[in-house]
Design an enzyme around this catalytic site. Sequence first.
Site, PDB file in Angstrom:
ATOM      1  N   SER A 147      54.553 105.147 -39.062  1.00 59.22           N
ATOM      2  CA  SER A 147      55.540 105.293 -40.459  1.00 59.22           C
ATOM      3  C   SER A 147      56.338 106.450 -39.890  1.00 59.22           C
ATOM      4  O   SER A 147      57.197 106.395 -39.122  1.00 59.22           O
ATOM      5  CB  SER A 147      54.514 105.317 -41.585  1.00 59.22           C
ATOM      6  OG  SER A 147      55.333 105.200 -42.610  1.00 59.22           O
ATOM      7  N   ASP A 203      54.719  94.323 -44.457  1.00 54.84           N
ATOM      8  CA  ASP A 203      54.805  95.532 -44.418  1.00 54.84           C
ATOM      9  C   ASP A 203      55.628  96.013 -45.604  1.00 54.84           C
ATOM     10  O   ASP A 203      56.779  95.956 -45.603  1.00 54.84           O
ATOM     11  CB  ASP A 203      55.153  96.605 -43.221  1.00 54.84           C
ATOM     12  CG  ASP A 203      54.768  97.887 -43.338  1.00 54.84           C
ATOM     13  OD1 ASP A 203      54.759  98.657 -44.266  1.00 54.84           O
ATOM     14  OD2 ASP A 203      54.547  98.471 -42.226  1.00 54.84           O
ATOM     15  N   HIS A 232      50.866  97.765 -43.875  1.00 53.46           N
ATOM     16  CA  HIS A 232      51.523  98.875 -43.459  1.00 53.46           C
ATOM     17  C   HIS A 232      50.952  99.427 -42.035  1.00 53.46           C
ATOM     18  O   HIS A 232      49.916  99.777 -41.856  1.00 53.46           O
ATOM     19  CB  HIS A 232      51.310 100.145 -44.163  1.00 53.46           C
ATOM     20  CG  HIS A 232      52.495 101.113 -43.807  1.00 53.46           C
ATOM     21  ND1 HIS A 232      53.655 101.087 -43.300  1.00 53.46           N
ATOM     22  CD2 HIS A 232      52.060 102.503 -43.813  1.00 53.46           C
ATOM     23  CE1 HIS A 232      54.190 102.199 -42.981  1.00 53.46           C
ATOM     24  NE2 HIS A 232      53.308 103.180 -43.174  1.00 53.46           N
TER      25      HIS A 232
END
Length: 535
Positions: free
Chosen positions: A250, A476, A504
């Site tokens: 991320s 996601d 995610h």
Amino acid sequence: MPLPLSPQRPATRSRRRPARLGAPLAAVFATALVLTGCTPGGEPAAEGPGPASGAASGAAAGGPAEVPEGLEDYYAQSPDWQSCEQDAGDFDCATVEAPLDYADPDGERIELSLVRAGGARDGAEHLLLNPGGPGASGVDMVVDSLDFVVSEAVQEHYAVVGFDPRGVSRSTPVTCLSDEEMDAAREEHIDPSTDAGLEEVRASAREYAQACDENTGDILGHVDTDSAARDMDLMRGVLGDESLNYLGFSYGTALGASYAEQFPQNVGRMVLDGAMDPSLDEFGVTLDQAEAFEQAIASWAEFCLAGQDCPLTGTAEDGVQQVRDLLTQVEASPLTSTDGRQVPAATFVAGLITPLYADENWPLLTQAVADAMEGNPDVMLYLADLNAGRDEDGTYSSNINDAFTAINCLDASAPSDTETLRAQAEQLDEASPTIGRFLAYAGANCAEWPEEPVDEPAPASAPGAAPIVVIGTAGDPATPYEWAPALADQLESGVLVSWDGQGHTAYGRAGDCIGDAVDGYLVDGTVPEDGLQCS
């Protein structure tokens, strides 16, 4: 970039947590559904080869990495590893000094906290991990959930190192609110759609910024992503590695992209999972996330209606509307938890989006919504607390909210005039009729920040870097899939790997196709086929 003192609206910071509700969870409580404002920078190296299948090893340029001028003393440090965290397992901890300001290496110093684990230690190459955020602790990631994060093969091959980036947790942390003040802010309700409400948001942001300025010190102006990426090269040098092997999730992909842009010749085996697009501005990130979370809510509603004990009725579209109606009720009248705390709409939304980070968590969302429809917000508040870092005893175990704000406000500017903010709010509501209105008005916050932005969004390229594996997940909600091919295309050595799944990030939860691709690269140096599709 958003700032976490507009209690009407949540923000999403991606991170991986040991609670293991199924996958990495959002860290919530701020003004917009935004992960980061990272913008890689630095001078590119000479033109180099693009991605290719086969074996990859070492720094792209080969040979020992050069020590940046003026930083010789920092790179000459030898970490004093000490056994630590014995209650959680066998780990070693150390601190490394870094310059507060890389433009003034002879000035003030800060401390960075590291933890080391894995089957191989002394003499082995290191693999640095970052869980996302910005503001999530890499030390916590390794200590609390290492086995969920990387495979046994990776742990046997590397000395795995987690670190808290500058300003985060144990690494000269940003400090703004007390635990009591944080609780109070999360119980407030502000409606920024009115002129009076927007002025209240601005006033709240000023108070928050002043508290951060008074309680933090000089580090507040030096927690930008590019500086944190320079810290990563310092860690590489101190750990004795010629190249940086790195796994970032991320926001950690933004750190990795920044590192590759600044130090392409030092890139080793790098995997960026849940990719961010560094060319997007703050509102572009927010708008894309609003659309992606709306899609995730619809997917969950379909899942709920196909199972048992679902509080929704009718079609999936009907179910989403029932969630919208529930949010409207909470806006009009906040719920009260059994511990007496108020649960306004922003905190409710923070809990709502948390289990959307992985479809493994969807049954818990079903329970939370069902209970809330009966007037009990306890499960929803639990989810919101989890992502705000609040423990059951009322203490906040991390500074993720404060660090998130400080990093984002330095990484990019955002418009804050009323006309622009109103127009953005309309776009967000159209993109996500369920939660879009809770994501607006982020630009009003960093306008009050005591430090000016030091960077702006820009594409990454990293010419000359070794192959960089970029992973995107089709469903996601936090780092929408389209960001992955965008980043892979920007990076001259980018290699795109895709997973047709929900939630995610992919590695560690997507099965053998993704797992084998990542492990094959990290352990054996085998570069995945560019465009590999996993289902």
